[in-house]
Design an enzyme around this catalytic site. Structure first.
Site, PDB file in Angstrom:
ATOM      1  N   GLU A   1      12.093   9.394  48.956  1.00 37.98           N
ATOM      2  CA  GLU A   1      13.200  10.074  49.644  1.00 37.98           C
ATOM      3  C   GLU A   1      12.954  11.572  49.844  1.00 37.98           C
ATOM      4  O   GLU A   1      13.861  12.385  49.645  1.00 37.98           O
ATOM      5  CB  GLU A   1      14.515   9.841  48.901  1.00 37.98           C
ATOM      6  CG  GLU A   1      14.996   8.407  48.971  1.00 37.98           C
ATOM      7  CD  GLU A   1      16.385   8.200  48.383  1.00 37.98           C
ATOM      8  OE1 GLU A   1      16.962   9.166  47.829  1.00 37.98           O
ATOM      9  OE2 GLU A   1      16.885   7.073  48.462  1.00 37.98           O
TER      10      GLU A   1
ATOM     11  N   GLU B   1      14.680   0.227  48.418  1.00 42.29           N
ATOM     12  CA  GLU B   1      15.961   0.477  47.750  1.00 42.29           C
ATOM     13  C   GLU B   1      17.060  -0.057  48.645  1.00 42.29           C
ATOM     14  O   GLU B   1      17.205   0.382  49.785  1.00 42.29           O
ATOM     15  CB  GLU B   1      16.215   1.970  47.484  1.00 42.29           C
ATOM     16  CG  GLU B   1      15.540   2.535  46.271  1.00 42.29           C
ATOM     17  CD  GLU B   1      16.009   3.951  45.955  1.00 42.29           C
ATOM     18  OE1 GLU B   1      17.220   4.243  46.105  1.00 42.29           O
ATOM     19  OE2 GLU B   1      15.164   4.766  45.561  1.00 42.29           O
TER      20      GLU B   1
END
Length: 506
Positions: A173, A292
């Site tokens: 991320e 995720e």
């Protein structure tokens, strides 16, 4: 009652299903590791300190691959802290979750746990505070047979044979401003490219995933993927996607419509990746790693994500899942399977306690959350080829999509066993669904193997340590088969699984 129809044909195949799509995620966050999978002194703990009750539930859940060690935690992690004698490991401040990390659980413990449970490891390298050099050192420690300083260090730690870890994530991320040492797309694309080059020199057989956008709503979505892949297209195999389903309108109908947003996220990411391939005149196709995903919207306060005083293993984002959350998870699994040509791996985040399908109490019991069940059923029954579904279903209008079909479904056929698994979600919340399923080319004498439904009259019903089976699958007796036709009745707001067999491998 509404009427729907589902038709598949053995000649119309989306793709073989990559079993890595049934992955999970273990991060050093909250109680996922400590008092989750690892709790020395627990009545069920083995000699390694692994909770036996959690291992048993993990095997039942059926993840095929597990991502580690993070997550946001990854971007400040030094892998060297988590190897060697436990008594000599340093205690560090974890800046991602404002916690104290003891490093009593690390790389080799995780590998021991993966072997004990029977799952493939997916590791990640820190490209936040660190870079290519530390990444290739980590890979050498894990995968090189011996004869070098780092591989011999692993051997001195009691692991003579290399771990042979194949799947690696290049950071986490890094487009997000919340991330430790977040980067621009240009910065990340360059470091991902150079890291991938070094890692492939150490071990040419690794599979590498670059960071995509943290979610579909990021202001840089699309541009991020385009720029990153412009740099590292030739060096990586996957780009990642992350998504967490929310219920901002407090409406079950709107919540279940958001499943279709996941499909749009996939389509948009594929479009960007393929546009990079077109510019490069390349036949290569970048695959997608949904490493995720889950439902997460209730445990989102600041107190859910941070505790004062740098505690060890605090209770963080311990979402309590209800029936409608399980329906959303089932729908997400259907979407990913119906995109099996590009979604080749996925990890439900996380495995235990932290937005997890498994919950535990320190020193006490472990139990299945509602979302455990659709995942476990999909992992158990989905083998083989995903067939292209033709669905005829009435629908409803949502705030996001003008037409949301009440029926959300996928069909997976296993040539090796002759079994066909049908996964179906009835998104109508007040009416039953009468469905006709036509299995063309899969055998004219289908027989029923199993039929179950996940349903509860209260969409907010939850499982607890005192009542762990409040929401759990029950047999569905309203399924009939005639030749290659299956007819069934689905309850309102239900997740349904039907498994048939043609009696012999096709």
């Amino acid at each position: 009652m509404i009427s729907t129809r589902l038709v598949v044909d053995s000649d119309f195949v989306i793709s073989a299903l990559d079993r890595r799509v049934f992955g999970a995620f273990v991060e050093h966050m909250g109680r996922c590791v400590y008092t989750g999978i690892y709790e020395p002194g627990h009545p069920s703990a083995d000699a390694h300190g692994f909770r036996g009750d959690v291992m048993a539930l993990t095997r039942e859940l059926g993840p095929t691959i597990v991502r580690y060690p993070g997550g946001n935690f990854l971007s400040g992690y030094h892998w060297e802290d988590g190897v060697g004698p436990q008594e000599a490991r340093p205690t560090r401040l974890d800046l991602a979750w404002l916690s104290t990390e003891t490093n009593q659980f690390g790389t080799n413990e995780f590998m021991d746990w993966c072997r004990a449970v029977g799952v493939e490891p997916m590791f990640a390298v820190n490209l936040g505070t660190r870079g290519p050099d530390q990444a290739r050192h980590f890979l050498e420690y894990c995968n090189h047979p011996g004869g070098t300083a780092l591989s011999d260090l692993r051997r001195s730690h009691g692991y003579e044979a290399p771990h042979g870890i194949k799947f690696w994530c290049l950071g986490n991320e890094l487009d997000g401003p919340w991330q430790i040492c977040a980067k621009t797309a240009q910065e990340y694309g360059r470091i991902a490219q150079e890291t991938a080059k070094l890692m492939r020199l150490v071990d040419p057989g690794v599979v590498l995933a670059a960071c995509g956008s943290s979610n579909h709503g990021m202001p840089t979505f699309g541009q991020w993927e385009d720029t990153v892949l412009e740099h590292c297209f030739d060096e990586v195999d996957f780009i990642s996607l992350h998504t967490y389903f929310e219920n901002p309108h407090h409406s079950s109908a709107e919540f279940l419509a958001n499943i279709d947003q996941m499909n749009r996220f996939i389509e948009d990411t594929v479009a960007v990746a393929d546009s990079v391939a077109a510019r490069k005149h390349s036949h290569k196709r970048i695959m997608l790693s949904f490493d995720e995903w889950n439902v997460w919207y209730k445990a989102r306060t600041l107190d859910d994500r941070r505790k004062p005083g740098w505690p060890q293993a605090p209770r963080l984002i311990e979402e309590v899942y209800n029936h409608e959350d399980a329906l959303a998870v089932g729908g997400a699994l259907i979407v990913m399977m119906n995109n099996a040509d590009r979604v080749k791996t996925a990890c439900m985040a996380q495995l235990v306690n932290v937005i997890g399908p498994i919950m535990t109490e320190p020193g006490g019991a472990a139990w299945r959350q509602t979302i455990f069940h659709p995942f476990a059923q999909a992992s158990r029954f989905a083998h083989g080829r995903v067939l292209r579904p033709v669905i005829r279903s009435p629908g409803y209008e949502s705030k996001t999509f003008p037409e949301v079909p009440y029926l959300c479904a996928c069909v997976v056929h296993d040539d090796a066993t002759g079994q066909t698994a049908i996964f179906a979600l009835n998104r109508h919340l007040s009416q039953e669904q009468e469905i006709t399923i036509e299995l063309r080319g899969l055998g004219d004498q289908q027989r029923l193997v199993a039929a179950s439904e996940l349903h509860h009259a209260d969409m907010k019903a939850v499982n607890t340590v005192a009542a762990p089976d409040t929401v759990s699958p029950r047999p569905n007796s309203r399924v009939e088969i005639s030749g290659h036709l299956v007819t069934a009745t689905f309850k309102p707001g239900s997740w349904n699984v039907i498994v048939t067999t043609n009696g012999k491998p096709s």
